[in-house]
Design a protein around this motif. Structure first.
Motif, PDB file in Angstrom:
ATOM      1  N   UNK A  86      12.340   3.900  -0.012  1.00  0.00           N
ATOM      2  CA  UNK A  86      10.752   3.354  -0.392  1.00  0.00           C
ATOM      3  C   UNK A  86       9.817   4.503  -0.617  1.00  0.00           C
ATOM      4  N   UNK A  87      10.410   5.719  -0.380  1.00  0.00           N
ATOM      5  CA  UNK A  87       9.119   6.637  -0.149  1.00  0.00           C
ATOM      6  C   UNK A  87       9.056   7.360  -1.351  1.00  0.00           C
ATOM      7  N   UNK A  88       7.828   7.169  -1.997  1.00  0.00           N
ATOM      8  CA  UNK A  88       7.312   7.676  -3.172  1.00  0.00           C
ATOM      9  C   UNK A  88       6.745   8.937  -3.049  1.00  0.00           C
ATOM     10  N   UNK A  89       6.405   9.387  -1.589  1.00  0.00           N
ATOM     11  CA  UNK A  89       5.729  10.837  -1.467  1.00  0.00           C
ATOM     12  C   UNK A  89       6.638  11.565  -0.242  1.00  0.00           C
ATOM     13  N   UNK A 126       0.910  -1.169   0.014  1.00  0.00           N
ATOM     14  CA  UNK A 126       0.011  -0.017   0.005  1.00  0.00           C
ATOM     15  C   UNK A 126       0.948   1.272   0.047  1.00  0.00           C
ATOM     16  N   UNK A 127       0.598   2.195  -0.927  1.00  0.00           N
ATOM     17  CA  UNK A 127       1.327   3.539  -0.947  1.00  0.00           C
ATOM     18  C   UNK A 127       0.298   4.657  -0.723  1.00  0.00           C
ATOM     19  N   UNK A 128       0.840   5.680  -0.287  1.00  0.00           N
ATOM     20  CA  UNK A 128       0.015   6.684   0.062  1.00  0.00           C
ATOM     21  C   UNK A 128      -0.233   7.390  -1.442  1.00  0.00           C
ATOM     22  N   UNK A 129      -1.468   7.920  -1.501  1.00  0.00           N
ATOM     23  CA  UNK A 129      -1.694   8.900  -2.754  1.00  0.00           C
ATOM     24  C   UNK A 129      -2.276  10.108  -2.533  1.00  0.00           C
TER      25      UNK A 129
END
Length: 536
Positions: free
Chosen positions: A283-286, A165-168
């Motif tokens: 691992x941080x996309x945001x 799960x990734x934040x959107x």
């Protein structure tokens, strides 16, 4: 910044929209304002999904509802179980807010594996309130801590990317923009953090737009529109960065933390100006969560880190409904006159406002003991009842000391305007050695001219007092004047202080009074400073 509601004559607020807003919001605890604002955004989001204003393939009603139930339900249950484990009363509304915040951060889903990870996020977010807390003070924003911990766990466990799960931060969408802005403004206004929120949004916007102009073919207008509509800056500023327990105690420090958060938030776009190659963020996309973690860590360093344990030494009545409590710190507590202390008092049957309150310090700066005052009307909160029930020798903790409504180092002539219990910060001022030679006039509004809290202390301070009350007092101390008025207004202050234009006005009391009076003094006094209780 006493947490008590003042009994001062109420200002006429009919002609002041801001005062009416303050009066309305001031009656609602801070946590309730946040939960209601988030709840309103939930309803807006479901309406947008029903009208197909949001992407129908993603925002299916069953997925939105199921994800909401999982995040809020698990958050509440986890918080309750953690409270039992740590033997403290769980704050249910705080857990609801955490679950709602997380709901706006992740795509809605019906996938069992992803729902399990979202549930784990809610558990870790609530666990951070207990495990990543020092003396009742959060080190990191709980929702952001939960997000980051789950990302790290997924990476270390080598979870299949398809099931991660990734934040959107999907709340940042064009159809919801106006309701989001209004909700964020309400929260920032209620918490007295509007300056912090505006600084963060503006500075992050400048950095993001500059980065987009450097790395894309977008024009300035399009880049700005993309930032406002598509980035989570407004939501982050209104509902997460403004969390009182993850902010430092002084205004300048808070603004500095907001600037740091803006820089971290805007880093993916802004780094294109500074570096030839982007930095790998693991691992941080945001960077939204990283901005909250960075600001929270710095705020903790700037705050009261040393343990503050206070031994109750006595309680005395100083007015019809006003009580003073004195405490002996286990080690000296340094503060400037006019600052506040936040007291944590776990107790049975605590109400929705929780177990922490902020009180102005009334003792002088050279007093080895710490004193606070509060108004206790009937009916009263569970917290105030528990505080008054303290026996001498009882020990409680202080989670922080701070505030900017302090005695200035070179004040010049001042007028002190206090509504009821708003007198408390000025008592610390007037009784401290730093106030020697202070040219001050006190304008004090009370509902009963014969019931003035700390009357003897004010007489001993020797400051001229203009008492604003509807009835005539039975006797008036030397150097005091009485103005018969049922309302403490700016016009009353003007009548009371002929040389107002040469003085800096300091206004203390409940938000509605402060807004109304300070607004009317801004063009009449040399300068205006305010202090009002924002509450929990």
């Amino acid at each position: 910044m006493s947490s008590s509601t003042t009994s001062a004559p109420a200002p006429r607020t009919g002609g002041s929209p801001l005062a009416r807003v303050d009066a309305a919001l001031g009656r609602v605890p801070m946590y309730r304002v946040v939960s209601l604002a988030l709840g309103a955004l939930v309803l807006v989001s479901f309406f947008l999904a029903i009208t197909r204003s949001l992407l129908p393939s993603v925002f299916r009603l069953e997925a939105m509802a199921l994800t909401l139930v999982v995040l809020v339900g698990v958050s509440v249950v986890a918080n309750a179980l953690l409270g039992l484990a740590f033997r403290v009363r769980a704050h249910t509304e705080s857990a609801v807010i955490t679950g709602l915040l997380l709901w706006f951060l992740y795509w809605p889903t019906t996938d069992t594996a992803q729902l399990a990870w979202l549930a784990a996020t809610a558990v870790l977010a609530n666990a951070s309130k207990y495990l990543l807390a020092v003396r009742g003070r959060h080190v990191l924003n709980p929702a952001a801590a939960g997000v980051v911990l789950v990302l790290v766990v997924q990476e270390l466990a080598s979870v299949d990317p398809a099931h991660r799960v990734y934040t959107t931060w999907w709340i940042a969408n064009e159809p919801a923009l106006v309701p989001l802005v209004l909700a964020a403004l309400v929260v920032l206004w209620r918490t007295r953090r509007l300056d912090l929120g505006l600084l963060f949004v503006a500075l992050a916007g400048v950095l993001v737009v500059l980065g987009l102009l450097n790395s894309t073919d977008l024009g300035a207008g399009t880049a700005l529109e993309q930032y406002v509509v598509s980035s989570p800056a407004i939501f982050l500023a209104g509902f997460m960065l403004s969390e009182p327990l993850t902010l430092p105690p002084r205004r300048a420090q808070r603004l500095g933390v907001a600037a740091l958060a803006a820089f971290v938030f805007a880093w993916p776009q802004f780094q294109t100006i500074l570096l030839p190659q982007p930095v790998d963020l693991w691992v941080f996309e945001s960077t939204a969560e990283l901005a909250l973690l960075a600001s929270g860590a710095v705020a903790f360093v700037l705050g009261q880190r040393g343990g503050v344990r206070l031994r109750h030494t006595g309680t005395r009545r100083v007015g019809a409904e006003v009580w003073e409590l004195r405490f002996a710190p286990r080690r000296p507590v340094r503060f400037r006159p006019g600052q506040y202390v936040e007291l944590a008092l776990p107790h049975r049957g605590s109400d929705r406002r929780g177990v922490r309150r902020v009180f102005s310090i009334v003792s002088p700066s050279d007093d080895p003991e710490l004193a606070v005052a509060l108004r206790v009307p009937e009916p009263s909160s569970s917290y105030k009842k528990a505080l008054l029930a303290l026996e001498p020798g009882a020990v409680l903790g202080a989670t922080g000391v701070g505030g900017d409504f302090v005695l200035p180092r070179r004040p010049g002539p001042v007028v002190l305007v206090a509504g009821g219990i708003g007198i408390t910060p000025f008592l610390s001022w007037l009784r401290s050695p730093e106030a020697e030679g202070l040219d001050a006039v006190l304008v004090l509004g009370v509902p009963d001219a014969d019931d003035v809290a700390y009357r003897d202390e004010l007489v001993a301070a020797g400051v001229p007092v203009v008492l604003v009350a509807p009835g005539a007092p039975a006797d008036l101390p030397p150097g005091w004047r009485h103005l018969p008025s049922a309302f403490l207004t700016a016009d009353v202050v003007v009548d009371a202080v002929p040389d107002l234009g040469e003085r800096t006005a300091y206004v203390s009391g409940p938000p509605a009074m402060v807004t109304a009076v300070a607004g009317g003094l801004r063009r009449r006094a040399r300068k205006v400073r305010t202090d009002s209780f924002a509450g929990y």
